[in-house]
Design a protein around this motif. Structure first.
Motif, PDB file in Angstrom:
ATOM      1  N   ILE A 136     -41.499 -31.467 111.101  1.00 47.06           N
ATOM      2  CA  ILE A 136     -40.617 -32.381 111.839  1.00 47.06           C
ATOM      3  C   ILE A 136     -41.508 -33.434 112.475  1.00 47.06           C
ATOM      4  O   ILE A 136     -42.278 -33.135 113.393  1.00 47.06           O
ATOM      5  N   ASN A 149     -26.430 -29.726 114.651  1.00 45.53           N
ATOM      6  CA  ASN A 149     -26.456 -30.919 113.809  1.00 45.53           C
ATOM      7  C   ASN A 149     -25.062 -31.494 113.612  1.00 45.53           C
ATOM      8  O   ASN A 149     -24.879 -32.724 113.588  1.00 45.53           O
ATOM      9  N   VAL A 165     -32.355 -32.361 111.716  1.00 45.99           N
ATOM     10  CA  VAL A 165     -32.684 -32.060 113.118  1.00 45.99           C
ATOM     11  C   VAL A 165     -32.013 -33.101 114.008  1.00 45.99           C
ATOM     12  O   VAL A 165     -31.725 -34.219 113.577  1.00 45.99           O
ATOM     13  N   ASN A 166     -31.783 -32.726 115.257  1.00 47.24           N
ATOM     14  CA  ASN A 166     -31.098 -33.645 116.168  1.00 47.24           C
ATOM     15  C   ASN A 166     -31.993 -34.119 117.303  1.00 47.24           C
ATOM     16  O   ASN A 166     -31.520 -34.613 118.316  1.00 47.24           O
ATOM     17  N   TYR A 167     -33.312 -34.021 117.121  1.00 49.96           N
ATOM     18  CA  TYR A 167     -34.242 -34.396 118.182  1.00 49.96           C
ATOM     19  C   TYR A 167     -34.363 -35.918 118.280  1.00 49.96           C
ATOM     20  O   TYR A 167     -34.583 -36.594 117.258  1.00 49.96           O
ATOM     21  N   LYS A 174     -29.585 -24.580 112.538  1.00 52.29           N
ATOM     22  CA  LYS A 174     -29.217 -25.826 113.211  1.00 52.29           C
ATOM     23  C   LYS A 174     -27.849 -26.366 112.792  1.00 52.29           C
ATOM     24  O   LYS A 174     -27.514 -27.506 113.123  1.00 52.29           O
ATOM     25  N   TYR A 189     -32.134 -29.048 106.464  1.00 50.93           N
ATOM     26  CA  TYR A 189     -33.344 -29.666 107.012  1.00 50.93           C
ATOM     27  C   TYR A 189     -33.072 -30.599 108.201  1.00 50.93           C
ATOM     28  O   TYR A 189     -34.005 -31.020 108.882  1.00 50.93           O
ATOM     29  N   ARG A 232     -34.874 -36.553 108.055  1.00 47.76           N
ATOM     30  CA  ARG A 232     -34.458 -35.337 108.744  1.00 47.76           C
ATOM     31  C   ARG A 232     -33.596 -35.620 109.975  1.00 47.76           C
ATOM     32  O   ARG A 232     -32.885 -34.739 110.438  1.00 47.76           O
ATOM     33  N   SER A 233     -33.652 -36.821 110.507  1.00 45.61           N
ATOM     34  CA  SER A 233     -32.903 -37.164 111.717  1.00 45.61           C
ATOM     35  C   SER A 233     -31.414 -37.323 111.427  1.00 45.61           C
ATOM     36  O   SER A 233     -31.005 -38.233 110.695  1.00 45.61           O
TER      37      SER A 233
END
Length: 463
Positions: A45, A279, A236-238, A275, A234, A245-246
């Motif tokens: 990530i 997500n 991610v919510n960061y 996730k 895969y 990946r976002s």
């Protein structure tokens, strides 16, 4: 720069510089983001600290894939089971249709019979839609069934385009667009499943493709939906994570740069990295109106986003259930266990046997004083599931008292406390069991027998 237009964003009331168009980047070799996905290492990530704004749509909803993706990981449902579950979805979604649509296979007679019986219900919601192979023969099948919308697989990562389809990006886009046009020629609204979007080149392929889809939608005056499929989980919510990946980066790009309206964007997540729920919620927060789910998360590999989870995510985000009847979730769980023979894992939130059951004595003491201390919300009101205590060597007097009060549904004036003689007598029996080497939890049947015996000895009328 000086030739680009400045326009007002009506939602944010900010002047924005019109973005440039994103042409297809037709690479000679696949971009598989090996820096993020080294197959012989754990995926990485990475961050570039580029953030995008929240953009919660005016209306958000749930769509269901229980009868499609959910059937790819278990034995097929019978026609009767599908129709019954569809009825439950209608009741759960409430009068405002928060469960907006269900997707179905059409290939077997059983599937077609189920679709016909669901259509006979004449429910506005969930709308009956299909998922098909992308060819003219299947479009005719959708048309003959009287459906207005169908899903079409349009895999979008270079993993799929180059390695599975043996095409270039240009060839894949041309192929997909011709299929979408065939669908529109039939008067059917296509829902384009962008498979493996979290390993795709978002600005080099996905956004140029979505721009072309929007042109077709405008040409035919028929909605073309875009389903963002996190096929491998895969996403991610960061904040500040890099695409592909976002989750928020993907939704923002499709909405802002490809011009796909929120009501035409849907997120479909898998749970490979735990996730799926976060997500899906992120997709709502950043502009997708729809999240695609499967009941109890049943789906391929680790499963899909659990539908029941997103019901409660909706309520937390909106501050209201908007008419959804959450007690149906418990009815569905009981139907699966009694009629279908599927046992929900005991610790599954909202539906597992033990999701609101405590075994710790100190927690039971708190529950006896005020159940809000150790219960997530009024589970009896929303799920017809009163908070419970399992009786074991750690339950203590408070746990036994709480179990008796709950199991026998004693009114407030008859509830027992831990000083009650009956409770002390039952605890003496429980302690003896564990002193003799027992390691398992006491069962309900054992407790009712012991309680009946103790009541008889004490001449105590529990009821």
């Amino acid at each position: 720069m000086e030739n680009r237009k400045v326009k007002m964003n009506e939602k944010t009331n900010l002047l924005e510089l019109e973005e440039h168009m994103y042409p297809l980047v037709d690479v000679q070799s696949p971009n598989v983001f090996r820096n993020l996905f080294p197959y012989d290492e754990v995926p990485k990530i990475a961050f570039n600290d580029r953030v995008v704004p929240h953009h919660m749509p005016d209306d958000i909803w749930i769509t269901d894939t229980t009868f499609r993706d959910g059937q790819q990981s278990r034995e097929p449902y019978t026609t009767e089971q599908i129709v019954r579950i569809y009825d439950y979805f209608h009741k759960l979604g409430g009068p405002n249709g928060k469960i907006r649509a269900c997707e179905f296979f059409l290939y077997s007679k059983k599937d077609r019979d189920a679709v016909e019986k669901c259509l006979e219900k004449r429910y506005q919601f969930p709308e009956v839609t299909s998922w098909i192979r992308a060819n003219k023969k299947d479009f005719q099948l959708v048309k003959d069934m009287g459906l207005k919308e169908t899903g079409i697989l349009v895999s979008c990562s270079d993993y799929h385009i180059f390695y599975k389809m043996k095409m270039t990006r240009f060839q894949a886009m041309f192929h997909y667009l011709s299929i979408v046009r065939d669908c529109l020629d039939m008067g059917i609204s296509p829902r384009c499943h962008l498979e493996d979007i979290t390993r795709a080149d978002i600005y080099g392929y996905v956004i140029p493709f979505c721009l072309e889809l929007m042109k077709l939608s405008e040409e035919y005056k028929i909605p073309v939906k875009v389903r963002c499929c996190d096929t491998m989980g895969y996403g991610v919510n960061y904040p500040g994570a890099v695409i592909p990946r976002s989750v928020q980066g993907i939704i923002y790009g499709i909405m802002t740069h490809a011009g796909v309206p929120s009501e035409m964007i849907e997120w479909h997540g898998h749970n490979d990295f735990y996730k799926a729920v976060s997500n899906s919620t992120t997709a709502w927060l950043y502009g997708a109106s729809g999240v695609n789910c499967s009941l109890f998360g049943i789906g391929e590999r680790t499963g899909n986003t659990p539908l029941e989870a997103m019901v409660f995510e909706y309520a937390q985000l909106r501050g209201t259930l908007d008419g959804m009847d959450t007690t149906v979730i418990t009815e569905l769980k009981e139907y699966y266990e009694k009629e279908i023979g599927y046992t929900v894992p005991s610790r599954t939130p909202f539906v597992g046997k033990n999701f609101n059951v405590t075994r710790a004595g100190i927690h039971a003491d708190g529950l006896l004083k005020n159940e809000e201390i150790y219960n997530i919300f009024d589970t009896e009101k929303f799920l017809n599931r009163p908070v419970l205590v399992s009786v074991s060597n750690t339950s203590g007097l408070a746990g036994i008292a709480h179990w008796i009060n709950t199991y026998y549904k004693l009114p407030e004036e008859k509830k027992l406390d831990k000083e009650c003689e009956l409770v002390k007598m039952v605890k003496t029996w429980v302690d003896h069991e564990y002193d003799e080497g027992r390691v398992t939890v006491i069962t309900d049947d054992e407790l009712t027998d012991v309680i009946a015996d103790c009541c008889s000895k004490l001449n105590y009328d529990l009821i």
